[in-house]
Design a protein around this motif. Structure first.
Motif, short mmCIF file in Angstrom:
data_model
loop_
_atom_site.label_atom_id
_atom_site.label_comp_id
_atom_site.label_asym_id
_atom_site.label_seq_id
_atom_site.Cartn_x
_atom_site.Cartn_y
_atom_site.Cartn_z
N SER A 21 -5.83 -3.50 5.98
CA SER A 21 -4.67 -2.94 5.22
C SER A 21 -3.84 -4.01 4.89
CB SER A 21 -3.95 -2.00 5.93
OG SER A 21 -3.29 -2.33 7.00
N SER A 37 -0.69 -0.61 3.01
CA SER A 37 -1.63 -0.13 1.92
C SER A 37 -3.13 -0.47 2.17
CB SER A 37 -1.31 -0.65 0.70
OG SER A 37 -0.06 -0.35 0.15
N LEU A 40 -7.52 4.15 2.15
CA LEU A 40 -7.17 5.62 2.39
C LEU A 40 -5.79 5.80 1.84
CD1 LEU A 40 -8.30 6.39 6.01
CD2 LEU A 40 -9.48 6.65 3.67
N GLY A 41 -5.12 4.85 1.14
CA GLY A 41 -3.78 4.95 0.37
C GLY A 41 -2.79 4.21 1.14
N SER A 42 -1.55 4.52 0.93
CA SER A 42 -0.37 3.89 1.56
C SER A 42 0.26 4.72 2.31
CB SER A 42 0.65 3.58 0.15
OG SER A 42 -0.17 2.56 -0.49
N VAL A 43 1.02 4.10 3.35
CA VAL A 43 1.77 4.73 4.32
C VAL A 43 3.26 4.01 4.73
CG1 VAL A 43 0.62 4.25 6.36
CG2 VAL A 43 2.01 6.33 6.50
#
Length: 101
Positions: A21, A37, A40-43
């Motif tokens: 990430s 990021s 699997l997306g951003s958190v």
């Protein structure tokens, strides 16, 4: 306070293999905030704390399943972070990050 502002290429060794990430961190008072990021997306990175060269933060993920990751790490020099990600029932895994150029 450790100089953590910037972008970091991060890798966590997990049972699903190496998870990569990009951490974007911004100092705020005595702590920090940011975003992780990856594929699997951003958190959002929350509860970022800095004490000397020691860092701690949390990430609430939803994929592959909902859980809160508790991260503890140490800033090494100006360009490396090493620590662990605690997933609770699934164990703790090594975390490594290097500052982007």
């Amino acid at each position: 306070m450790a100089q953590i502002d910037g972008q970091w290429d991060c890798e966590v060794d997990s049972p699903m293999g190496k998870q990569q990430s990009l951490l974007t961190l911004t100092a705020s008072g005595t702590g920090f905030a940011g975003v992780a990021s990856g594929p699997l997306g951003s958190v959002e990175i929350t509860n970022g704390q800095v004490l000397g060269d020691q860092l701690s933060f949390k990430m609430a993920i939803t994929l592959p399943m909902p859980m809160t990751l508790d991260c503890e790490a140490r800033l090494i020099g100006d360009d490396r972070i090493e620590g662990t990600v605690d997933t609770g029932a699934f164990g703790r895994f090594p975390l490594r990050a290097t500052r982007r150029g």
